[in-house]
Design an enzyme around this catalytic site. Structure first.
Site, PDB file in Angstrom:
ATOM      1  N   GLN A  81       0.834  -1.202   0.000  1.00 52.24           N
ATOM      2  CA  GLN A  81       0.000   0.000   0.000  1.00 52.24           C
ATOM      3  C   GLN A  81       0.875   1.261   0.000  1.00 52.24           C
ATOM      4  O   GLN A  81       0.738   2.152   0.843  1.00 52.24           O
ATOM      5  CB  GLN A  81      -0.938  -0.016   1.202  1.00 52.24           C
ATOM      6  CG  GLN A  81      -2.108  -0.966   1.050  1.00 52.24           C
ATOM      7  CD  GLN A  81      -3.055  -0.545  -0.073  1.00 52.24           C
ATOM      8  OE1 GLN A  81      -3.231   0.634  -0.351  1.00 52.24           O
ATOM      9  NE2 GLN A  81      -3.680  -1.533  -0.721  1.00 52.24           N
ATOM     10  N   SER A  82       1.762   1.338  -0.965  1.00 49.30           N
ATOM     11  CA  SER A  82       2.718   2.437  -1.031  1.00 49.30           C
ATOM     12  C   SER A  82       2.112   3.702  -1.618  1.00 49.30           C
ATOM     13  O   SER A  82       1.680   3.727  -2.777  1.00 49.30           O
ATOM     14  CB  SER A  82       3.926   2.016  -1.877  1.00 49.30           C
ATOM     15  OG  SER A  82       4.756   3.122  -2.157  1.00 49.30           O
ATOM     16  N   ASN A  83       2.094   4.764  -0.826  1.00 45.78           N
ATOM     17  CA  ASN A  83       1.665   6.067  -1.328  1.00 45.78           C
ATOM     18  C   ASN A  83       2.662   6.593  -2.356  1.00 45.78           C
ATOM     19  O   ASN A  83       2.287   7.245  -3.331  1.00 45.78           O
ATOM     20  CB  ASN A  83       1.545   7.067  -0.180  1.00 45.78           C
ATOM     21  CG  ASN A  83       0.507   6.662   0.836  1.00 45.78           C
ATOM     22  OD1 ASN A  83      -0.613   6.330   0.488  1.00 45.78           O
ATOM     23  ND2 ASN A  83       0.882   6.676   2.108  1.00 45.78           N
TER      24      ASN A  83
ATOM     25  N   ALA B 262       4.486   4.827  -4.454  1.00 40.53           N
ATOM     26  CA  ALA B 262       4.288   4.145  -5.737  1.00 40.53           C
ATOM     27  C   ALA B 262       3.111   4.753  -6.495  1.00 40.53           C
ATOM     28  O   ALA B 262       3.194   5.020  -7.702  1.00 40.53           O
ATOM     29  CB  ALA B 262       4.061   2.648  -5.501  1.00 40.53           C
TER      30      ALA B 262
END
Length: 336
Positions: free
Chosen positions: A75-77, A79
């Site tokens: 859940q990378s912001n 990315a």
């Protein structure tokens, strides 16, 4: 600090608001709490990485790249915002996601930021926790080169001396806003992970001689490691701006008591903080960064860490999209 000397593309809605949080301040009985709304940077629902990407993507374009490659947790912001920036600038994007929590839940692995990665046209590759993600990115870069492309690899979180310029810029912006509001900032608090945000803030605020102390609430590493990572990057950032020596080691402070069982793993304090902010200030935090950062701030307020008359600014790093990947941890509100 003349940042116009460095390549930059405009991606964010800047400056972001600096607002009082009177309801939260009243609930906690002081200090006077404010929020710097970097969840409102605009790019694909906003977040702190947009500021870094303004400088990183400019560097990529200057070097003739046609494909950007980066990595982060599922859940990378970072990315998501990288995929959005690439789409806006007409570049290809490859996203590598590391499953640091070990969760195989459908919402976690396919909703929230992952969904938006795909909507922005960026294919994702999943890797188990503990993978050497830098090596994995270099392998993908080799694949791009083999097909005639020109890759540009962005480190996790966009946290290098180029990306940290985004938070030097934020430091300049924050001080200008506080001056216009006649607001004396006694403390600046935020969630710290890959180190770029805190490093840029410290380098910027120290370069300005603002006397505003920065407290990073850690979300991953133990305190000694986190502080060392931030200090090294703050010094590299200062060097990059020809301001070597402006950052003293004692100005880099992290509190890593609120990580819990690990990166991205929910804590009771994080859940409470998200609920409190949503119901007092109508502000949405995220479960990985800003939620744990606010949990730390709330707990420190309750423990009397700050004076009741202090003005404390919380830098909201964004990421509320990730709430959809953690749907099951929040108890629905029932009718009375």
């Amino acid at each position: 600090m003349h940042l116009a000397r460095f390549p930059r593309v405009r991606l964010g809605h800047l400056p972001t608001p600096l607002e009082a949080m009177p309801n939260l301040s009243k609930l906690l009985g002081g200090p006077n709490l404010y929020v710097k709304r970097d969840d409102c940077t605009g790019l694909s629902s906003g977040g702190n990485k947009t500021r870094k990407l303004e400088f990183l993507m400019a560097d990529a374009l200057q070097k003739g790249a046609d494909t950007v490659i980066t990595q982060g947790a599922v859940q990378s912001n970072h990315a998501r915002q990288t995929a959005a920036a690439a789409a806006k600038l007409g570049l290809k994007c490859q996203i590598l996601l590391e499953n640091r929590t070990g969760s195989n839940a459908v919402d976690y692995c396919g909703s929230g930021n992952v969904l938006l990665d795909h909507l922005h046209g960026a294919p994702t590759r999943m890797f188990p926790g503990g993978t050497d993600m830098n090596a994995a990115m270099e392998k993908v870069a080799d694949e791009v080169r083999a097909k005639g492309g020109k890759p540009y690899v962005i480190v996790g979180g966009g946290s290098n001396a180029i990306g940290a310029l985004g938070y030097v810029n934020c430091a300049i912006e924050l001080v200008a806003q506080a001056n216009d509001m006649n607001l004396r900032i006694d403390h600046l608090v935020h969630a710290t992970g890959s180190a770029g945000t805190q490093a840029g803030l410290v380098a910027g605020l120290e370069g300005l001689r603002s006397h505003i102390p920065v407290l990073g609430i850690g979300v991953r590493a133990p305190r000694p490691q986190q502080e060392e990572n931030v200090y090294k990057l703050a010094c590299l950032t200062a060097d990059h701006m020809d301001m070597s020596g402006c950052v003293a080691r004692e100005r880099v402070v992290a509190n890593c008591d609120y990580v819990g069982a690990g990166y991205g793993i929910p804590t009771d304090g994080m859940i409470e903080a998200i609920n409190i902010l949503a119901r007092t200030e109508a502000i949405l935090l995220d479960p990985v960064y800003s939620g744990k950062g606010m949990a730390g701030l709330i707990d420190l307020c309750r423990k009397g860490h700050f004076k009741k008359t202090d003005n404390v600014v919380f830098l909201h790093t964004g990421g509320s999209v990730a709430l959809f990947g953690y749907n099951g941890i929040f108890e629905p509100t029932r009718p009375n």
